[in-house]
Write an enzyme that holds these catalytic residues in place. Structure first.
Site, short mmCIF file in Angstrom:
data_model
loop_
_atom_site.label_atom_id
_atom_site.label_comp_id
_atom_site.label_asym_id
_atom_site.label_seq_id
_atom_site.Cartn_x
_atom_site.Cartn_y
_atom_site.Cartn_z
CB SER B 41 -0.91 0.01 1.24
OG SER B 41 -1.79 -1.07 1.22
CB CYS B 136 -15.53 -5.16 18.34
SG CYS B 136 -15.48 -6.81 17.61
N GLY B 167 -16.33 -6.89 11.41
CA GLY B 167 -15.42 -7.58 12.31
C GLY B 167 -14.33 -8.32 11.52
CG HIS B 250 -20.28 -6.26 16.64
ND1 HIS B 250 -20.26 -6.43 15.28
CD2 HIS B 250 -19.08 -6.75 17.09
CE1 HIS B 250 -19.11 -6.97 14.93
NE2 HIS B 250 -18.37 -7.17 15.99
#
Lengths: 343, 343
Positions: B41, B136, B167, B250
């Protein structure tokens, strides 16, 4: 051979009822069921496994004159309240078994609420011609839980559901598909009409009406119906009912406390060979119940069986999944009729 | 004003980290963070709220020569294991706070695992420059549960999750969208590569690796991390972690037993005014937490608060929802840095 009527034949459950009857030609005979619906659908020709069948307008006198062996109702609770009991008696004095998919009579003490593998005998005990078919979530869980209850005596059940759009019928499934289509094609999602919030890429933790205790009716159905089907008042049940963007199979995460010591291996042994249940529990190889694999399938799948971290040797956690339109509705109803026909 | 580096800047969490820093210009200053990623990247120009920023190839010596105040790691656990501790010390002898989003150091007894509203002081207590950011699911639930725990002392937690594709990062979200698009356009769904089963119109009751006790690592994280963040060994926790076809928030259905008497009204009072939490609990008017409403939002939403039908006056059920990339990852990490910068 049985004379059968399906009332509400154009809905998602009605269509599956006709298919389930056709899958049992040796029990019910090759004659096609009569298909009834509202005036709006009357005259329509439905493509069925029996061939094309024309929808007849529902008229209670017509049905009472035909002396059906079985009438399946896949209609609203209000319709059932008005028609279910009258339909059990015919003009010529004979009786008809009416198997009702709505919740209208499920909690009446003189109406049996039946999962045929569990409490078929309650029909004879109550001597009732009207039989209530259970809530989909309850029926699916019950298939896995009843054998466990018989062997280990369940004391507490905590159920979180992952319920498909089909619980709201064909319009619910269509609203999910239309919304997904708009979203992935970069268009504005059409307004939600069937569900209280948009269902695509969302989940909705509220199904059916709110009750005074803060639970929804869908959540309380799991408690009320499990106790009635298992014929016990001694099981405490708490449910959270959540709609997720799946099409036609319900899944449920279940935590239970039992009176006797229990283990995952004992649960596998207990469920082995039980009719209507398959254990799919090999997570290391990605084998566990998922809705796409359970869609269109008669059996309820059970997996992710683990010793409870809350109730220790007196509990297990597991995950169940079953087709909402089959075990959760049409198949269960037709299996009741099948057992009655074979008596 | 703070010198900040984001390592793993091109991923879903990395992108949110940059946005969360920019939302706090008065804390961190207007200077843009340095953005690091893999050679693949490097050189890419990212469109950020600071303007276009060029991605720099990660090289540990480069970072150690720059004496950053904060380095955010949004990378794999293996990468963190190799680099997180070395990055806390610089060539000129200064120290850097490294805030790691991976699970690599979360269970190390000398590394603080922090939700800043709950246990920020554990950073000073442990005198650690490396800080672990929680899982999370755990972080989202903890925001609602910790105030309740302080007032009513939680003994047992049963958690069923409804976890979003994010996720599994940007590739997970893309796989869900691509699969949905194929399905609604009548094409064959592309093969699932990120998830163990196709996620569109499905749910997958297995996230992260299987553990010896039959639970997944994702499920055990909720138990291990809740106890570490709450600084207690006295809470029994059981989780079922399920991926559903949502994009980035979530949700969790939670049943709890408490030591003291508790009620839904007492929970509402308890959560009132707590930072980072909003109560949205008016189901009669369709107000409850849903993922689409919680996406892109800092606060965790709590609703469907009900007296427990299992633990009676010693328990409640509730439903929480929070943005997986914000409270579940980037926002929590940036709030840790914010509190450290303000000391």
């Amino acid at each position: 051979m049985s004379k059968i009527a399906v009332v509400g034949c154009t809905g998602a459950v009605g269509i599956e009822l006709v298919k389930c009857c056709h899958a049992r030609l040796s029990v019910f005979g090759t004659e096609s069921p009569d298909l009834y619906a509202s005036p709006r659908s009357a005259g329509k020709v439905l493509d069925t496994p029996y061939g094309p069948l024309t929808v007849i307008e529902f008229n209670i006198e017509t049905l009472k004159s035909k002396s059906y062996d079985f009438i399946f109702l896949a209609v609203s609770g209000d319709f059932s309240l008005k028609n279910a009991i009258p339909l059990t008696t015919n003009v010529n004095g004979t009786d008809t078994y009416v198997i009702d998919n709505s919740s209208a009579y499920r909690y009446h003490s003189d109406v049996p609420l039946v999962v045929p593998e569990i409490n078929f005998d309650s029909i004879a005990q109550m001597n009732s011609k009207l039989i209530a078919n259970p809530n989909c979530t309850t029926a699916i869980a019950a298939m896995a839980l009843y054998p466990i209850h018989q062997q280990f005596k369940i004391k507490k059940l905590i159920v979180s559901t992952y319920q498909a759009a089909s619980g709201a019928g064909e319009p619910g499934m269509q609203e999910l598909l239309d919304g997904c289509k708009a979203h992935v094609n970069g268009e504005t999602m059409p307004e939600n009409k069937i569900f209280s919030h948009p269902l695509p890429f969302n989940c909705i933790p509220m199904i059916d009406k709110l009750q005074d205790n803060g639970y929804t009716k869908e959540e309380m159905k799991v408690a009320w119906e499990t106790r009635k089907i298992f014929r016990t008042d001694d099981i405490k049940v708490s449910a959270t009912a959540v709609r997720i963007p799946t099409l036609r199979a319900h899944a449920e995460a279940i935590t239970m406390e039992t009176e006797k010591d229990i283990s995952p291996m004992a649960v596998v042994e207990c469920l082995k060979g039980k009719p209507g249940v398959v254990v799919e529990d090999d997570p290391a190889n990605n084998v566990f119940p998922v809705p796409l694999n359970c869609s269109g399938r008669d059996e309820v799948s059970v997996g992710r069986i683990r010793q409870s971290l809350i109730f220790d040797e007196k509990g297990v956690d597991l995950f169940v999944c079953g087709d909402q339109l089959l075990r959760g509705a049409a198949l269960n109803a037709v299996l009741i009729a099948e057992k009655l026909a074979q008596k």
